[in-house]
Design a protein around this motif. Structure first.
Motif, PDB file in Angstrom:
ATOM      1  N   PRO A  56      13.021  -5.249  -8.006  1.00 11.05           N
ATOM      2  CA  PRO A  56      12.411  -4.767  -6.711  1.00 11.05           C
ATOM      3  C   PRO A  56      11.235  -3.457  -6.994  1.00 11.05           C
ATOM      4  N   LEU A  57      10.279  -3.653  -6.134  1.00 11.26           N
ATOM      5  CA  LEU A  57       9.402  -2.354  -6.134  1.00 11.26           C
ATOM      6  C   LEU A  57       9.756  -1.548  -4.904  1.00 11.26           C
ATOM      7  N   PHE A  58       9.698  -0.089  -5.096  1.00  5.41           N
ATOM      8  CA  PHE A  58      10.243   0.635  -4.259  1.00  5.41           C
ATOM      9  C   PHE A  58       8.969   1.314  -3.773  1.00  5.41           C
ATOM     10  N   VAL A  59       8.984   1.896  -2.421  1.00  7.09           N
ATOM     11  CA  VAL A  59       8.005   2.653  -1.955  1.00  7.09           C
ATOM     12  C   VAL A  59       8.129   4.136  -2.534  1.00  7.09           C
ATOM     13  N   LYS A  60       6.903   4.883  -2.423  1.00 10.25           N
ATOM     14  CA  LYS A  60       7.043   6.144  -2.847  1.00 10.25           C
ATOM     15  C   LYS A  60       8.137   7.196  -2.298  1.00 10.25           C
ATOM     16  N   ASN A  61       8.762   7.896  -2.899  1.00 12.86           N
ATOM     17  CA  ASN A  61       9.631   9.062  -2.518  1.00 12.86           C
ATOM     18  C   ASN A  61      11.005   8.355  -1.989  1.00 12.86           C
ATOM     19  N   ILE A  62      11.275   7.350  -2.697  1.00 11.98           N
ATOM     20  CA  ILE A  62      12.607   6.891  -2.360  1.00 11.98           C
ATOM     21  C   ILE A  62      13.720   7.564  -3.488  1.00 11.98           C
ATOM     22  N   THR A  63      14.905   8.095  -2.897  1.00 14.68           N
ATOM     23  CA  THR A  63      15.834   8.600  -3.942  1.00 14.68           C
ATOM     24  C   THR A  63      16.283   7.770  -4.868  1.00 14.68           C
ATOM     25  N   LYS A  64      16.815   8.315  -6.030  1.00 12.00           N
ATOM     26  CA  LYS A  64      17.355   7.578  -7.100  1.00 12.00           C
ATOM     27  C   LYS A  64      18.730   6.789  -6.537  1.00 12.00           C
ATOM     28  N   HIS A  93       0.916  -1.239  -0.055  1.00  8.10           N
ATOM     29  CA  HIS A  93      -0.021  -0.005   0.205  1.00  8.10           C
ATOM     30  C   HIS A  93       0.983   1.309  -0.028  1.00  8.10           C
ATOM     31  N   MET A  94       2.223   1.007   0.402  1.00  6.61           N
ATOM     32  CA  MET A  94       3.112   2.243   0.061  1.00  6.61           C
ATOM     33  C   MET A  94       3.533   2.266  -1.181  1.00  6.61           C
ATOM     34  N   ILE A  95       3.367   1.597  -2.493  1.00 13.04           N
ATOM     35  CA  ILE A  95       4.002   1.660  -3.432  1.00 13.04           C
ATOM     36  C   ILE A  95       3.048   2.138  -4.590  1.00 13.04           C
ATOM     37  N   SER A  96       3.348   2.905  -5.626  1.00 12.49           N
ATOM     38  CA  SER A  96       2.309   3.361  -6.485  1.00 12.49           C
ATOM     39  C   SER A  96       1.603   2.426  -7.161  1.00 12.49           C
ATOM     40  N   TYR A  97       2.271   1.590  -7.862  1.00 12.15           N
ATOM     41  CA  TYR A  97       1.284   0.537  -8.505  1.00 12.15           C
ATOM     42  C   TYR A  97       1.940  -0.723  -8.240  1.00 12.15           C
ATOM     43  N   VAL A  98       1.177  -1.785  -8.362  1.00 11.51           N
ATOM     44  CA  VAL A  98       1.444  -3.101  -7.565  1.00 11.51           C
ATOM     45  C   VAL A  98       0.968  -4.097  -8.655  1.00 11.51           C
ATOM     46  N   PRO A  99       1.694  -4.788  -9.318  1.00  9.84           N
ATOM     47  CA  PRO A  99       1.031  -6.112 -10.372  1.00  9.84           C
ATOM     48  C   PRO A  99       0.595  -7.122  -9.339  1.00  9.84           C
ATOM     49  N   VAL A 100      -0.031  -7.741  -9.915  1.00  9.36           N
ATOM     50  CA  VAL A 100      -0.616  -9.132  -9.068  1.00  9.36           C
ATOM     51  C   VAL A 100       0.551  -9.994  -8.632  1.00  9.36           C
ATOM     52  N   CYS A 101       1.778 -10.183  -9.619  1.00 13.14           N
ATOM     53  CA  CYS A 101       2.599 -10.959  -9.149  1.00 13.14           C
ATOM     54  C   CYS A 101       3.669 -10.489  -8.131  1.00 13.14           C
ATOM     55  N   TYR A 102       3.097  -9.427  -7.575  1.00 14.63           N
ATOM     56  CA  TYR A 102       4.021  -8.892  -6.505  1.00 14.63           C
ATOM     57  C   TYR A 102       3.497  -9.017  -5.040  1.00 14.63           C
ATOM     58  N   ILE A 104      19.288   5.927  -3.506  1.00 17.01           N
ATOM     59  CA  ILE A 104      18.985   4.673  -2.538  1.00 17.01           C
ATOM     60  C   ILE A 104      18.600   3.530  -3.356  1.00 17.01           C
ATOM     61  N   LYS A 105      17.921   3.748  -4.314  1.00 17.81           N
ATOM     62  CA  LYS A 105      17.446   2.707  -5.428  1.00 17.81           C
ATOM     63  C   LYS A 105      18.719   2.043  -6.201  1.00 17.81           C
ATOM     64  N   LYS A 106      19.785   2.820  -6.479  1.00 17.37           N
ATOM     65  CA  LYS A 106      20.862   2.202  -7.003  1.00 17.37           C
ATOM     66  C   LYS A 106      21.518   1.379  -6.072  1.00 17.37           C
ATOM     67  N   LYS A 107      21.725   1.846  -4.841  1.00 22.88           N
ATOM     68  CA  LYS A 107      22.560   1.220  -3.971  1.00 22.88           C
ATOM     69  C   LYS A 107      21.846  -0.106  -3.651  1.00 22.88           C
ATOM     70  N   LEU A 108      20.536  -0.177  -3.611  1.00 20.53           N
ATOM     71  CA  LEU A 108      19.782  -1.209  -3.170  1.00 20.53           C
ATOM     72  C   LEU A 108      19.900  -2.247  -4.216  1.00 20.53           C
ATOM     73  N   ILE A 109      19.728  -1.926  -5.536  1.00 19.31           N
ATOM     74  CA  ILE A 109      19.880  -2.805  -6.673  1.00 19.31           C
ATOM     75  C   ILE A 109      21.160  -3.521  -6.767  1.00 19.31           C
ATOM     76  N   SER A 110      22.260  -2.782  -6.647  1.00 13.72           N
ATOM     77  CA  SER A 110      23.602  -3.365  -6.311  1.00 13.72           C
ATOM     78  C   SER A 110      23.803  -4.275  -5.240  1.00 13.72           C
ATOM     79  N   GLU A 111      22.911  -4.136  -4.144  1.00 14.41           N
ATOM     80  CA  GLU A 111      22.865  -5.259  -2.986  1.00 14.41           C
ATOM     81  C   GLU A 111      22.288  -6.234  -3.461  1.00 14.41           C
ATOM     82  N   CYS A 112      21.155  -5.926  -4.139  1.00 13.80           N
ATOM     83  CA  CYS A 112      20.516  -7.333  -4.685  1.00 13.80           C
ATOM     84  C   CYS A 112      21.421  -7.923  -5.621  1.00 13.80           C
TER      85      CYS A 112
END
Length: 353
Positions: free
Chosen positions: A102-110, A33-42, A112-120
Motif C-alpha cells: 500500500p502507499l500511505f498518505v503523508k504524515n501517517i504514523t508508523k 496527490h496526498m502521497i509523496s511519491y507515486v509510481p505509474v503502477c499505482y 497505523i501503517k503497521k495495523k493497516l498492513i496487518s489488516e491487508c
C-alpha cells in the motif's frame, strides 16, 4: 464471479473503512496527490489500461484495488490489487505486477501503517480461502519509491520472506533543467540527436486528435503485422492524452509521413514509456534517440521527478533476457542517470483454513 460475492463481506468486516477504486475513481486520484511519491503502477491510468489489456489476452480479471480510511473517514492509503482467473486457476496480484505495498498518505504514523498492513494480510488470507487458492505463498515486489530505506510492508514481513531477489530499473532524474539532464546522456547520443533533428520533424501530441491518433494506430499495426490489443486500450490511451496524464512523441519524414511514435504515461512523480511504433526500415537510424529526447523535454516541462527508462537486463531477471532485450537495455541505459533496485520475494502466509 465464483466466490467473489464474499468480497463485500471481507471488506465490510475490516477494521478500516474500505472503498474499492472502481467505485470512486476520483477519490483514488485525489489520494494520489496526498502521497509523496507515486509510481505509474499505482495510478488509475495503469489500472484502467492493464485490466482492459489483460482481459483481451484471456481470462477473467477483477480490479479490487482498495482505498483505506480510518473510522472517522480520514484517508490513509491506496492498495492496487486484482484477482485473475485463468484456466480455472485463481491468482492475486497488483494487476500486471506481483502484489504491491500500500502507499500511505503523508504524515501517517508508523503504528497505523503497521495495523493497516496487518489488516491487508488478513484480507489476503480471507481471499485465498474464499477462492480456494491452495499455495500458502504470496508473490510480492517493492518498486522504486524514492526513499532510502525499505518499505514498512517489507520490514514487517522479513521473517516470512523467502526467495528474495533483486532486479534493476534504469531511471533518469528529470527534476533538473534540460542542460543538467543532458550531462547524464551517453556522450555518443548527443551528435545522433542533433543530426536526427535535421532529418525528421518531431511533435508532441498533448491533446485529443483523432487524425493523428489514427495515424499512430495504423503505424503500430503496420510494424507489428497484427492486432496486438483491443480498441478499448487504444481509446484509454487517447483519453489519457486528453486528460494530461500521457503524451505522444511522433516523427514525420520530409513527405510528412509518420515514421515513429512513442506513447508515455505518468503520475505526478514518475513517467514511463508505454508503447511505440518505429518503421522497421529505419531501425538503424537514430529515430529512437530523437523520440526519447523529445519525451524527456516534455517530462521536464510537466515537472515530473523521475523518468523510469526501463528494466536493466540482468541474469537476475525472470525470465532471462534474450539478445534483443539486452540490446534494448543497453540503448536505454544511455538515457539514464541512476540504477534502482526492485525487490521481488515470496511471503509465506499463515492461513487458518
Amino acid at each position: 464471479m465464483k466466490n467473489l460475492q464474499d468480497l463485500n463481506n471481507i471488506i465490510n468486516n475490516s477494521l478500516f473503512d474500505i472503498t474499492l477504486r472502481v467505485n470512486d475513481l476520483k477519490l483514488w486520484e485525489d489520494v494520489e496527490h496526498m502521497i509523496s511519491y507515486v509510481p505509474v503502477c499505482y495510478t488509475n491510468s495503469y489500472a484502467e489500461f492493464n485490466i482492459a489489456f489483460q482481459k483481451y489476452h484471456g481470462g477473467d480479471w477483477f480490479d479490487i484495488s482498495m482505498i483505506f480510511k480510518s473510522a472517522n473517514k480520514e484517508v490513509l492509503a491506496i492498495w492496487p490489487l486484482s484477482i485473475s482467473n485463468i484456466k480455472n486457476s485463481y491468482n492475486l496480484s497488483s494487476i500486471r505486477a506481483p502484489v504491491l505495498t500500500p502507499l500511505f498518505v503523508k504524515n501517517i504514523t508508523k503504528n497505523i501503517k503497521k495495523k493497516l498492513i496487518s489488516e491487508c494480510f488478513k484480507i489476503i488470507d480471507k481471499i485465498y480461502i474464499s477462492l480456494g487458492i491452495k499455495i500458502n505463498k504470496l508473490d510480492s515486489c517493492i518498486p522504486f519509491l524514492d526513499r532510502s530505506d525499505i518499505s514498512i510492508w517489507h520490514s514487517t514481513q522479513i521473517d516470512n520472506i523467502s526467495d528474495l531477489r533483486l532486479e534493476y530499473d534504469l531511471y533518469l532524474d528529470v527534476s533538473r533543467d534540460l542542460d543538467s539532464v543532458k550531462q547524464d546522456l551517453r556522450k555518443s547520443y548527443k551528435p545522433l540527436i542533433t543530426s536526427s533533428t535535421k532529418i525528421w520533424n518531431s511533435f508532441i501530441l498533448s491533446s485529443y486528435d483523432e487524425k493523428i491518433w489514427k495515424e499512430f494506430k495504423i503505424l503500430h499495426l503496420s510494424v507489428a503485422g497484427r492486432v496486438t490489443r483491443s480498441d478499448e486500450t487504444w481509446e484509454i490511451q487517447h483519453e489519457l492524452i486528453k486528460t494530461k496524464k500521457a503524451f505522444l512523441v511522433y516523427l514525420r519524414d520530409k513527405n510528412k509521413k509518420m515514421i515513429a511514435g512513442g506513447w508515455y504515461w505518468h503520475s505526478k512523480s514518475e513517467c514511463e514509456y508505454g508503447s511505440g511504433a518505429f518503421k522497421r526500415e529505419l531501425f538503424d537510424k537514430p529515430i529512437g534517440h530523437l523520440v526519447q529526447y523529445r519525451a524527456i523535454e516534455e517530462m521536464i516541462k510537466r515537472q515530473i521527478k523521475w523518468y523510469r527508462v526501463g528494466r536493466k537486463a540482468s541474469i537476475n531477471n525472470i525470465p532471462t533476457p534474450d539478445k534483443k532485450e539486452i540490446n534494448i537495455s543497453l540503448f536505454k541505459q544511455g538515457f539514464s542517470s541512476h540504477t534502482m533496485p526492485t525487490c521481488y520475494f515470496k511471503i509465506n502466509l499463515n492461513i487458518e483454513k
